[in-house]
Design an enzyme around this catalytic site. Structure first.
Site: not given
Ligand code: IPE
Ligand code: IPE
Ligand code: MG
Length: 262
Positions: A35, A37, A39-40, A52, A80, A146
């Site tokens: 979470d 992106n 605001r960055w 993003h 989401s 992985l």
């Protein structure tokens, strides 16, 4: 962790943090709510999509870190069910970013033995995204160094509803009796079936909520919240989260082992 200890940790280099990690106490499965992106980007007077795009670099770095450390599973919340309520230009930009990521990274995923999978109502994604997702899933289906799982159009409640529907179909067919439905049966019908529950959940950007992520699977996860925005969350911040996790005492409802032993 005491303030003194945490400020001492703040002085350490990424290399020193790595050396402090106990390789025998790593989480098997890390889940991340990526979470911050928007605001960055806003802090830099850039469009949200720039955040993003920078966030994709963090995904690459954290996936690489998990692979280097031998962590078995990484599950990331990329989009989401509720994110469909964002403006169409943002949702389509996110889908394009995902398609570009898969086009660019598929070869690297294979080279590193990374199995790529998605969870969520994938059928709600645009056809071109669905195609890329299926291609990457098929190309990496044989790998298991992985497990990288990306939650897309994902909602934890929707996942439980989908599981219940499948169980009811089995009951209707007569292959399952209502009394046989227990936690294990429900778990086997979740999107994450086959993956261990996350040991550690990280959420970036200072928000301290779950936002409908892995509601069933997080029952006993250790929660780690950091104010760092996702595009700034790189190997160094990830190691800090892992060290914090290693300082936790996981009780699973029991009393401490040291008070019961001897
Ligand atoms: C997380 O960053 C990425 C997605 C939800 C797709 P946000 O886009 O939520 O960024 P903020 O929370 O607005 O800063
Ligand atoms: C959660 O972030 C979803 C993802 C990271 C994909 P949001 O930014 O959508 O969550 P809220 O709205 O702050 O709860
Ligand atoms: Mg957000």
């Amino acid at each position: 962790m005491s303030t003194n200890q945490s400020s001492a940790i703040d002085q350490l280099s990424t290399e020193d943090l790595g050396a402090k990690l106990n390789p025998n106490l790593l989480p098997k499965h890390v889940a991340i709510i990526m979470d911050g992106n928007g605001r960055w980007a806003e802090a830099r007077y850039l469009p949200r999509i720039a955040g993003h795009r920078e966030g994709v670099k963090s995904i690459r770095e954290i996936t690489q870190a998990c692979s280097d450390l031998g962590i078995q599973a990484l599950t990331i919340y990329a989009f989401s069910h509720e994110n469909w309520n964002r403006p169409a230009h943002e949702t389509s930009a996110l889908m394009n970013l995902l398609e570009d990521f898969l086009a660019e990274e598929s070869r690297k995923l294979i080279e590193h033995g990374i199995r790529f999978r998605t969870i969520g109502r994938i059928k709600n994604l645009p056809a071109s995204t669905i195609q890329r997702v299926h291609e990457a899933e098929q190309a990496t289906a044989h790998l298991d160094r992985l497990h990288l799982t990306v939650a897309l159009s994902y909602g934890g409640r929707a996942e439980i509803v989908d599981a219940v529907r499948e169980i009811l179909r089995d009951v209707q067919k007569g292959t399952l009796q209502p009394d046989e439905v227990d936690e294990a049966v429900l778990q086997q019908h979740l999107y994450t079936q086959g993956l261990p529950d996350p040991d550690l959940l990280i959420r970036t950007s200072g928000e301290t909520r779950i936002s409908n992520f892995l509601l069933w699977q997080l029952a006993y996860a250790e929660l780690y919240f950091t104010p760092t925005l996702w595009p700034d969350f790189r190997r160094h911040e990830f190691l800090l989260a892992l060290l914090d996790y290693q300082g936790r005492e996981r009780r699973f409802g029991r009393v401490l082992s040291r008070t019961t032993s001897s």
